[in-house]
Design an enzyme around this catalytic site. Structure first.
Site, PDB file in Angstrom:
ATOM      1  CB  THR A 132       8.493   4.430   9.057  1.00 44.71           C
ATOM      2  OG1 THR A 132       9.197   3.480   8.386  1.00 44.71           O
ATOM      3  CG2 THR A 132       8.867   5.804   8.627  1.00 44.71           C
ATOM      4  CG  ASP A 133      11.779   0.275   9.939  1.00 46.74           C
ATOM      5  OD1 ASP A 133      11.282   0.872   8.962  1.00 46.74           O
ATOM      6  OD2 ASP A 133      12.137  -1.075   9.901  1.00 46.74           O
ATOM      7  CD  GLU A 134      10.360   2.402   4.757  1.00 45.35           C
ATOM      8  OE1 GLU A 134      10.625   3.224   3.774  1.00 45.35           O
ATOM      9  OE2 GLU A 134       9.447   1.482   4.715  1.00 45.35           O
ATOM     10  CE1 TYR A 158       6.048   7.003   4.877  1.00 41.88           C
ATOM     11  CE2 TYR A 158       7.678   5.286   4.592  1.00 41.88           C
ATOM     12  CZ  TYR A 158       6.592   6.013   5.244  1.00 41.88           C
ATOM     13  OH  TYR A 158       6.110   5.323   6.368  1.00 41.88           O
ATOM     14  CE  LYS A 162       5.883   8.650   9.239  1.00 40.70           C
ATOM     15  NZ  LYS A 162       4.457   8.939   9.684  1.00 40.70           N
TER      16      LYS A 162
HETATM   17  P1  NAD Z   1      -1.991   4.305   4.707  1.00 39.27           P
HETATM   18  O1  NAD Z   1      -1.541   4.904   3.541  1.00 39.27           O
HETATM   19  O2  NAD Z   1      -2.762   2.816   4.600  1.00 39.27           O
HETATM   20  O3  NAD Z   1      -3.417   5.153   5.518  1.00 39.27           O
HETATM   21  C1  NAD Z   1      -2.800   6.573   5.707  1.00 39.27           C
HETATM   22  C2  NAD Z   1      -4.173   7.352   6.289  1.00 39.27           C
HETATM   23  O4  NAD Z   1      -3.906   8.674   6.096  1.00 39.27           O
HETATM   24  C3  NAD Z   1      -5.488   7.114   5.109  1.00 39.27           C
HETATM   25  O5  NAD Z   1      -6.519   7.030   5.703  1.00 39.27           O
HETATM   26  C4  NAD Z   1      -5.497   8.732   4.443  1.00 39.27           C
HETATM   27  O6  NAD Z   1      -6.829   8.888   3.920  1.00 39.27           O
HETATM   28  C5  NAD Z   1      -4.980   9.382   5.588  1.00 39.27           C
HETATM   29  N1  NAD Z   1      -4.506  10.811   5.233  1.00 39.27           N
HETATM   30  C6  NAD Z   1      -3.437  11.138   4.203  1.00 39.27           C
HETATM   31  N2  NAD Z   1      -3.151  12.195   4.163  1.00 39.27           N
HETATM   32  C7  NAD Z   1      -3.821  12.908   5.128  1.00 39.27           C
HETATM   33  C8  NAD Z   1      -4.035  14.230   5.414  1.00 39.27           C
HETATM   34  N3  NAD Z   1      -3.519  15.305   4.681  1.00 39.27           N
HETATM   35  N4  NAD Z   1      -4.962  14.650   6.176  1.00 39.27           N
HETATM   36  C9  NAD Z   1      -5.734  13.565   6.888  1.00 39.27           C
HETATM   37  N5  NAD Z   1      -5.600  12.286   6.631  1.00 39.27           N
HETATM   38  C10 NAD Z   1      -4.839  11.941   5.611  1.00 39.27           C
HETATM   39  O7  NAD Z   1      -0.922   4.263   5.846  1.00 39.27           O
HETATM   40  P2  NAD Z   1      -0.535   3.054   6.944  1.00 39.27           P
HETATM   41  O8  NAD Z   1       0.205   1.995   6.383  1.00 39.27           O
HETATM   42  O9  NAD Z   1      -1.761   2.859   7.823  1.00 39.27           O
HETATM   43  O10 NAD Z   1       0.496   4.155   8.052  1.00 39.27           O
HETATM   44  C11 NAD Z   1      -0.006   4.736   9.215  1.00 39.27           C
HETATM   45  C12 NAD Z   1       1.021   5.615   9.521  1.00 39.27           C
HETATM   46  O11 NAD Z   1       1.932   4.367  10.148  1.00 39.27           O
HETATM   47  C13 NAD Z   1       1.753   6.449   8.588  1.00 39.27           C
HETATM   48  O12 NAD Z   1       2.260   7.409   9.427  1.00 39.27           O
HETATM   49  C14 NAD Z   1       3.186   5.487   8.453  1.00 39.27           C
HETATM   50  O13 NAD Z   1       4.348   6.290   8.186  1.00 39.27           O
HETATM   51  C15 NAD Z   1       3.315   4.915   9.508  1.00 39.27           C
HETATM   52  N6  NAD Z   1       4.042   3.353   9.654  1.00 39.27           N
HETATM   53  C16 NAD Z   1       3.437   2.558   8.434  1.00 39.27           C
HETATM   54  C17 NAD Z   1       4.118   1.232   8.416  1.00 39.27           C
HETATM   55  C18 NAD Z   1       3.673   0.291   7.476  1.00 39.27           C
HETATM   56  O14 NAD Z   1       4.310  -0.782   7.410  1.00 39.27           O
HETATM   57  N7  NAD Z   1       2.463   0.362   6.525  1.00 39.27           N
HETATM   58  C19 NAD Z   1       5.158   0.790   9.199  1.00 39.27           C
HETATM   59  C20 NAD Z   1       5.534   1.847  10.272  1.00 39.27           C
HETATM   60  C21 NAD Z   1       5.146   2.949  10.329  1.00 39.27           C
HETATM   61  P1  TYD Z   2       6.647  -2.182   0.615  1.00 40.98           P
HETATM   62  O1  TYD Z   2       5.592  -3.198   0.875  1.00 40.98           O
HETATM   63  O2  TYD Z   2       6.354  -1.269  -0.507  1.00 40.98           O
HETATM   64  O3  TYD Z   2       7.243  -1.317   1.689  1.00 40.98           O
HETATM   65  P2  TYD Z   2       8.471  -0.487   1.992  1.00 40.98           P
HETATM   66  O4  TYD Z   2       9.117  -0.090   0.769  1.00 40.98           O
HETATM   67  O5  TYD Z   2       8.027   0.413   2.578  1.00 40.98           O
HETATM   68  O6  TYD Z   2       9.465  -1.593   2.925  1.00 40.98           O
HETATM   69  O7  TYD Z   2       7.891  -3.125  -0.184  1.00 40.98           O
HETATM   70  C1  TYD Z   2       8.381  -4.062   0.724  1.00 40.98           C
HETATM   71  C2  TYD Z   2       9.579  -4.707   0.042  1.00 40.98           C
HETATM   72  O8  TYD Z   2       9.170  -5.325  -1.194  1.00 40.98           O
HETATM   73  C3  TYD Z   2      10.456  -3.507  -0.582  1.00 40.98           C
HETATM   74  O9  TYD Z   2      11.918  -3.834  -0.487  1.00 40.98           O
HETATM   75  C4  TYD Z   2       9.987  -3.524  -1.809  1.00 40.98           C
HETATM   76  C5  TYD Z   2       9.654  -4.858  -2.347  1.00 40.98           C
HETATM   77  N1  TYD Z   2       8.561  -4.586  -3.340  1.00 40.98           N
HETATM   78  C6  TYD Z   2       8.575  -5.637  -4.465  1.00 40.98           C
HETATM   79  O10 TYD Z   2       9.648  -6.206  -4.603  1.00 40.98           O
HETATM   80  N2  TYD Z   2       7.575  -5.705  -5.317  1.00 40.98           N
HETATM   81  C7  TYD Z   2       6.472  -4.904  -5.328  1.00 40.98           C
HETATM   82  O11 TYD Z   2       5.498  -4.889  -6.204  1.00 40.98           O
HETATM   83  C8  TYD Z   2       6.344  -4.125  -3.958  1.00 40.98           C
HETATM   84  C9  TYD Z   2       5.169  -3.161  -3.948  1.00 40.98           C
HETATM   85  C10 TYD Z   2       7.340  -3.938  -3.179  1.00 40.98           C
END
Ligand code: NAD
Ligand code: TYD
Length: 355
Positions: A132-134, A158, A162
């Site tokens: 992630t960019d975070e 989080y 990561k």
């Molecule tokens: P998500 O929370 O929707 O899915 C996570 C998946 O991992 C789930 O299916 C869960 O069952 C599985 N999981 C969790 N713990 C586990 C374990 N111990 N063993 C096996 N499986 C396990 O997450 P996402 O949003 O799909 O993100 C996927 C990846 O992309 C993550 O690594 C996240 O850090 C990264 N990422 C997400 C975003 C975003 O905006 N969602 C952006 C950049 C990077």
């Molecule tokens: P989120 O989707 O949780 O992603 P991240 O925290 O990983 O960026 O949140 C996106 C942005 O929206 C973040 O600045 C937090 C804000 N947010 C709200 O304002 N209200 C909400 O209920 C949630 C879940 C997030």
């Protein structure tokens, strides 16, 4: 074949679906099925022999070793993680267990397996870590966007876990020569997004007539990318990325949270108008997230220049597709809004003050 961890989650499931739409190379999908893992995301693959699902924890090294020895993949794509910042504030332990210890255990299994490969297989093998960019922390309004050399400064449990996983992946390349690739992507949105995250939460709450919770003043900025664009970037990095390198992936699309919420309300007003008034009337500013990062923005020039990837969707096209998908998939929404989901909503929102 390839192994995908976390392929029942939001991005993992989109990746598996898009992979099998373009390739006949089988996928072994290894997922613990936490609250965020959902096999309904993969319902269309139920009778597809190219998709093998195994329920398991990435902390289970013995199980991973046996699976790798049996299936002999050419690559492991690591999506599995605890992924929600607000949950990491309430309960960081699960984030350390999965994101740090779990990635370590997966890297060990990958390294041991990799050492059994022939010289050519070893060179061709890839471990692709989805991050992630975070990890880069928070930008001020005038800072340049994150690039691959921006120092790590994670602010939430989080992002700290990561960041730790990214460092382990890097070290396995530097120390053992494991051919790793890391992608650091901005906020994704699209189909199958669990409604704890901002965009699906706003869509589902709006339709249910509930408050639309905006943390603080809503002026925090995120760089949004449609999920299938992220999947395409991962495929490019897998095929052409240089082992040991990291690639930033982003949408060139910075939006304040309030502007995202306004756009979603306007789309819903158009696609499913209420009897009276706008969905905007449901917006409620609530207590801010502790340690809330102000701004994320990705400089995605490296992946564009070196691998020829750039996003196909604009925010306007991607957000419209997303709202349309939620409007057409009520059953999926009601299935994920189970008892556990309601407990989360109660913990996170019901005690929050109006800001
Ligand atoms: P998500 O929370 O929707 O899915 C996570 C998946 O991992 C789930 O299916 C869960 O069952 C599985 N999981 C969790 N713990 C586990 C374990 N111990 N063993 C096996 N499986 C396990 O997450 P996402 O949003 O799909 O993100 C996927 C990846 O992309 C993550 O690594 C996240 O850090 C990264 N990422 C997400 C975003 C975003 O905006 N969602 C952006 C950049 C990077
Ligand atoms: P989120 O989707 O949780 O992603 P991240 O925290 O990983 O960026 O949140 C996106 C942005 O929206 C973040 O600045 C937090 C804000 N947010 C709200 O304002 N209200 C909400 O209920 C949630 C879940 C997030």
């Amino acid at each position: 074949m390839i192994v995908v961890t976390g392929g029942a989650g939001f991005i993992g499931a989109n990746f598996v679906l898009s992979w099998l739409a373009q390739s006949d190379e089988a996928v072994l999908n290894y997922d613990k099925l936490t609250y965020a893992g959902n096999l309904n995301n993969l319902a269309s693959l139920r009778d597809d022999a190219r998709h093998i699902f195994v329920q398991g924890d990435i902390n289970d090294g013995d199980k991973l070793a046996a699976l790798l020895a049996e299936h002999r993949p050419r690559a492991i794509l690591h999506f599995a993680a605890e992924s929600h910042v607000d949950r990491s504030i309430h309960g960081p332990a699960a984030f350390v267990t999965t994101n740090v210890n779990g990635t370590f255990s997966l890297l060990e299994a990958a390294r041991n397996y990799w050492q059994t490969l022939s010289a050519i297989e070893k060179t061709e093998f890839r471990f692709l870590h989805v991050s992630t960019d975070e990890v880069y922390g928070s930008l001020s309004a005038t800072d340049p966007a994150f690039c691959e050399t921006t120092p790590y400064a994670p602010n939430s449990p989080y992002s700290a876990t990561k960041a730790a996983s990214d460092h382990l992946v890097r070290a396995y390349h530097h120390t053992y020569g494991l051919p790793v690739l890391t992608t650091n992507c901005s906020n994704n949105y699209g189909p199958y997004h669990f409604p704890e995250k901002l965009i699906p939460l706003i869509i589902t709450n709006a339709r249910a007539g509930k408050d639309l919770p905006v943390y603080g003043d809503g002026q925090q900025i995120r760089d949004w990318l449609y999920v299938t664009d992220h999947c395409a970037a991962i495929r490019r990095v897998l095929e052409e990325g240089k082992p040991g390198e990291t690639y930033n992936v982003g949408g060139w699309n910075e939006q304040t949270n309030l502007s995202v919420v306004h756009t979603l309300c306007d789309l819903l007003d158009e696609l499913q108008p209420k009897h009276s008034g706008s969905y905007r009337n449901q917006i409620k500013h609530i207590t801010d997230r502790p340690g809330h990062d102000k701004r994320y923005a990705i400089d995605a020039r490296k992946i564009e220049k070196e691998l020829g990837w750039k996003p196909a969707e604009t925010f306007a096209t991607g957000l419209r597709k997303t709202v349309e998908w939620y409007l057409a998939n009520d059953t999926w929404v009601s299935q994920v809004q189970s008892g556990d989901y309601m407990k989360w909503v109660d913990l996170q929102y019901n005690s929050k003050e109006q800001a």
